[in-house]
Design a protein around this motif. Structure first.
Motif, PDB file in Angstrom:
ATOM      1  N   LEU A   1       0.721  -1.098  -0.068  1.00 20.07           N
ATOM      2  CA  LEU A   1       0.119  -0.432   0.186  1.00 20.07           C
ATOM      3  C   LEU A   1       1.017   1.398   0.086  1.00 20.07           C
ATOM      4  N   ASP A   2       1.078   2.352  -0.484  1.00 15.28           N
ATOM      5  CA  ASP A   2       1.225   3.195  -0.649  1.00 15.28           C
ATOM      6  C   ASP A   2       0.228   4.250   0.184  1.00 15.28           C
ATOM      7  N   THR A   3       0.847   4.538   0.917  1.00 14.26           N
ATOM      8  CA  THR A   3      -0.088   5.281   2.029  1.00 14.26           C
ATOM      9  C   THR A   3       0.635   5.218   3.148  1.00 14.26           C
TER      10      THR A   3
ATOM     11  N   VAL B   1       4.311  -2.000   3.090  1.00 11.17           N
ATOM     12  CA  VAL B   1       3.366  -0.485   2.844  1.00 11.17           C
ATOM     13  C   VAL B   1       4.814   0.889   1.776  1.00 11.17           C
ATOM     14  N   THR B   2       4.936   1.346   1.393  1.00 15.71           N
ATOM     15  CA  THR B   2       5.594   2.750   1.217  1.00 15.71           C
ATOM     16  C   THR B   2       5.271   3.982   1.142  1.00 15.71           C
ATOM     17  N   THR B   3       5.655   4.662   2.353  1.00 15.31           N
ATOM     18  CA  THR B   3       5.540   6.004   1.791  1.00 15.31           C
ATOM     19  C   THR B   3       6.433   7.252   1.475  1.00 15.31           C
ATOM     20  N   ASN B   4       6.620   8.470   1.581  1.00 14.17           N
ATOM     21  CA  ASN B   4       6.763   9.620   1.487  1.00 14.17           C
ATOM     22  C   ASN B   4       6.175  10.643   1.620  1.00 14.17           C
ATOM     23  N   PRO B   5       7.649  11.903   2.021  1.00 13.88           N
ATOM     24  CA  PRO B   5       7.001  12.972   2.681  1.00 13.88           C
ATOM     25  C   PRO B   5       5.314  13.308   2.642  1.00 13.88           C
ATOM     26  N   THR B   6       4.448  13.894   0.821  1.00 13.55           N
ATOM     27  CA  THR B   6       3.228  13.943   0.986  1.00 13.55           C
ATOM     28  C   THR B   6       2.365  13.137   1.909  1.00 13.55           C
ATOM     29  N   LEU B   7       2.549  12.334   1.451  1.00 15.55           N
ATOM     30  CA  LEU B   7       1.444  10.882   2.419  1.00 15.55           C
ATOM     31  C   LEU B   7       1.587  11.211   3.852  1.00 15.55           C
ATOM     32  N   ILE B   8       3.392  11.319   4.449  1.00 16.42           N
ATOM     33  CA  ILE B   8       2.727  11.471   5.413  1.00 16.42           C
ATOM     34  C   ILE B   8       2.011  12.436   6.255  1.00 16.42           C
TER      35      ILE B   8
ATOM     36  N   VAL C   1       6.550  -1.072  -8.841  1.00 16.85           N
ATOM     37  CA  VAL C   1       5.684   0.132 -10.112  1.00 16.85           C
ATOM     38  C   VAL C   1       5.419   0.537  -8.559  1.00 16.85           C
ATOM     39  N   ALA C   2       5.653   1.548  -9.341  1.00 19.75           N
ATOM     40  CA  ALA C   2       4.954   2.694  -7.645  1.00 19.75           C
ATOM     41  C   ALA C   2       4.287   4.369  -9.049  1.00 19.75           C
ATOM     42  N   SER C   3       3.461   4.600  -8.103  1.00 20.31           N
ATOM     43  CA  SER C   3       2.966   6.075  -8.843  1.00 20.31           C
ATOM     44  C   SER C   3       2.005   5.191  -9.681  1.00 20.31           C
ATOM     45  N   VAL C   4       0.863   4.855  -8.775  1.00 17.54           N
ATOM     46  CA  VAL C   4       0.064   3.248  -9.786  1.00 17.54           C
ATOM     47  C   VAL C   4      -1.133   4.101  -9.423  1.00 17.54           C
ATOM     48  N   ARG C   5      -2.480   4.557 -10.824  1.00 16.38           N
ATOM     49  CA  ARG C   5      -3.084   5.254 -10.369  1.00 16.38           C
ATOM     50  C   ARG C   5      -4.802   4.617 -10.840  1.00 16.38           C
ATOM     51  N   HIS C   6      -4.387   2.919 -11.484  1.00 17.80           N
ATOM     52  CA  HIS C   6      -5.868   2.322 -11.344  1.00 17.80           C
ATOM     53  C   HIS C   6      -5.216   0.625 -11.577  1.00 17.80           C
TER      54      HIS C   6
ATOM     55  N   PRO D   1      10.398   2.999 -10.662  1.00 19.16           N
ATOM     56  CA  PRO D   1       9.529   3.768 -11.456  1.00 19.16           C
ATOM     57  C   PRO D   1       8.668   3.752 -11.300  1.00 19.16           C
ATOM     58  N   PHE D   2       8.084   5.734 -11.482  1.00 19.55           N
ATOM     59  CA  PHE D   2       7.434   5.985 -10.978  1.00 19.55           C
ATOM     60  C   PHE D   2       5.624   6.143 -12.107  1.00 19.55           C
ATOM     61  N   VAL D   3       5.362   4.908 -12.627  1.00 19.69           N
ATOM     62  CA  VAL D   3       4.012   5.075 -13.696  1.00 19.69           C
ATOM     63  C   VAL D   3       3.131   5.915 -13.691  1.00 19.69           C
ATOM     64  N   GLY D   4       2.581   6.588 -13.060  1.00 25.89           N
ATOM     65  CA  GLY D   4       1.415   7.122 -12.846  1.00 25.89           C
ATOM     66  C   GLY D   4       1.790   9.206 -13.394  1.00 25.89           C
ATOM     67  N   ARG D   5       3.360   8.986 -13.481  1.00 26.24           N
ATOM     68  CA  ARG D   5       3.675  10.445 -13.369  1.00 26.24           C
ATOM     69  C   ARG D   5       4.476   9.938 -14.675  1.00 26.24           C
ATOM     70  N   VAL D   6       4.839   9.923 -15.341  1.00 25.33           N
ATOM     71  CA  VAL D   6       5.462   9.547 -16.716  1.00 25.33           C
ATOM     72  C   VAL D   6       4.140   9.289 -17.717  1.00 25.33           C
TER      73      VAL D   6
ATOM     74  N   VAL E   1      14.907   2.647   4.012  1.00 23.63           N
ATOM     75  CA  VAL E   1      14.984   3.836   3.597  1.00 23.63           C
ATOM     76  C   VAL E   1      14.998   4.104   2.480  1.00 23.63           C
ATOM     77  N   LYS E   2      13.743   4.934   1.699  1.00 25.54           N
ATOM     78  CA  LYS E   2      13.952   6.081   0.140  1.00 25.54           C
ATOM     79  C   LYS E   2      14.869   6.778   0.036  1.00 25.54           C
ATOM     80  N   ILE E   3      15.507   6.566  -0.903  1.00 28.74           N
ATOM     81  CA  ILE E   3      16.642   7.251  -1.151  1.00 28.74           C
ATOM     82  C   ILE E   3      15.899   8.220  -2.763  1.00 28.74           C
TER      83      ILE E   3
ATOM     84  N   CYS F   1       4.106  -3.864  -6.519  1.00 29.58           N
ATOM     85  CA  CYS F   1       3.214  -2.829  -6.700  1.00 29.58           C
ATOM     86  C   CYS F   1       2.944  -2.232  -5.530  1.00 29.58           C
ATOM     87  N   THR F   2       3.213  -1.259  -5.872  1.00 33.15           N
ATOM     88  CA  THR F   2       2.882  -0.175  -4.512  1.00 33.15           C
ATOM     89  C   THR F   2       1.480   0.887  -4.754  1.00 33.15           C
ATOM     90  N   MET F   3       0.092   0.514  -4.525  1.00 35.02           N
ATOM     91  CA  MET F   3      -0.907   1.317  -4.853  1.00 35.02           C
ATOM     92  C   MET F   3      -1.344   2.068  -3.743  1.00 35.02           C
TER      93      MET F   3
HETATM   94  C1  E4P Z   1       6.408   5.918  -3.928  1.00 30.92           C
HETATM   95  O1  E4P Z   1       6.927   5.221  -3.543  1.00 30.92           O
HETATM   96  C2  E4P Z   1       5.505   6.785  -4.109  1.00 30.92           C
HETATM   97  O2  E4P Z   1       5.102   6.928  -2.729  1.00 30.92           O
HETATM   98  C3  E4P Z   1       4.211   6.926  -4.619  1.00 30.92           C
HETATM   99  O3  E4P Z   1       3.220   5.812  -5.835  1.00 30.92           O
HETATM  100  C4  E4P Z   1       3.993   8.218  -5.273  1.00 30.92           C
HETATM  101  O4  E4P Z   1       2.664   8.320  -6.453  1.00 30.92           O
HETATM  102  P1  E4P Z   1       2.668  10.005  -7.148  1.00 30.92           P
HETATM  103  O5  E4P Z   1       2.828   9.880  -8.112  1.00 30.92           O
HETATM  104  O6  E4P Z   1       0.964   8.840  -7.494  1.00 30.92           O
HETATM  105  O7  E4P Z   1       2.086  10.733  -5.838  1.00 30.92           O
END
Ligand code: E4P
Length: 217
Positions: A5-7, A25-32, A162-167, A128-133, A82-84, A182-184
């Protein structure tokens, strides 16, 4: 394929755990920041309930800062990854942290060669961020296909997240390509269960069940 889960939303994580299909689980500063909660409090709760890897992101831009932050984050739990970010400084930090036994996840990867660099630096995971691509009229899943091909060419162990998953189609394609993880978002995971014929089928079976005499329940 593992499902992450990306949350940073603890309630969402609890629900996915109840379904029995959550591997990490994956997090990032925006999700936190979206949780509106103090960092240490929310991370402690996540680490208490999730057995699998939990990615927590560094925010420094220089290797020294990333290494210090990485060590601090790793102390929070045995399953911390640790995410870098994918930068030259980031790759320096990846090498040091991995040598200390701290797993890393290289984030903000948008090209196959960036993924190869992350693997060469010794990262345990690459994201790799698929949705943002897709958002900039690129083909996000082509990125995953190419990263997978390169990693297969050289028998690279780094796991592809596989990150930035939208659907759900992103999830399907990730599985067809053979991505490791796949993190979603929660909303996407919830949609994976759904099919109109499943709902219709249940409705029909329940209707017909009512006609069966001497039912045990
Ligand atoms: C990956 O680990 C990121 O937290 C994440 O998938 C970013 O997704 P977004 O493009 O929906 O912000």
């Amino acid at each position: 394929m593992k499902f992450f889960l990306d949350t940073a939303d603890v309630e969402q994580i609890k629900r996915a755990l109840e379904w029995g299909i959550l591997d990490g689980v994956t997090t990032n500063p925006t999700l936190i920041s979206k949780t509106g909660r103090p960092f240490k409090e929310v991370v402690k709760e996540i680490l208490e309930i999730v057995d699998g890897p939990v990615s927590l992101e560094t925010v420094s831009l220089d290797a020294k800062g990333m290494i210090e932050e990485g060590r601090t984050l790793a102390k929070m739990g045995d399953n911390v990854v640790v995410k870098i970010p994918m930068t030259p400084e980031g790759m320096k930090a990846v090498r040091v942290l991995e040598a200390e036994g701290i797993p890393t996840n290289v984030t903000l990867v948008f090209s196959p060669v960036q993924a190869l660099i992350a693997a060469k630096a010794g990262a345990s995971y690459v994201s790799p961020f698929v949705g943002r691509v897709d958002d900039v009229s690129g083909e996000g899943m082509k990125l995953i296909r190419e990263v997978k091909e390169i990693f297969m060419n050289y028998e690279i162990d780094t796991e592809i997240i596989v990150a930035s998953v939208r659907h759900p189609m992103h999830v399907l394609e990730a599985a067809l390509i053979g991505a490791d993880i796949c993190t979603m978002p929660f909303a996407v995971m919830e949609k994976l269960f759904k099919h109109p014929l499943t709902d219709k089928g249940i409705e029909l079976f329940l209707k017909d069940w009512e006609k069966v005499p001497d039912r045990p329940f």
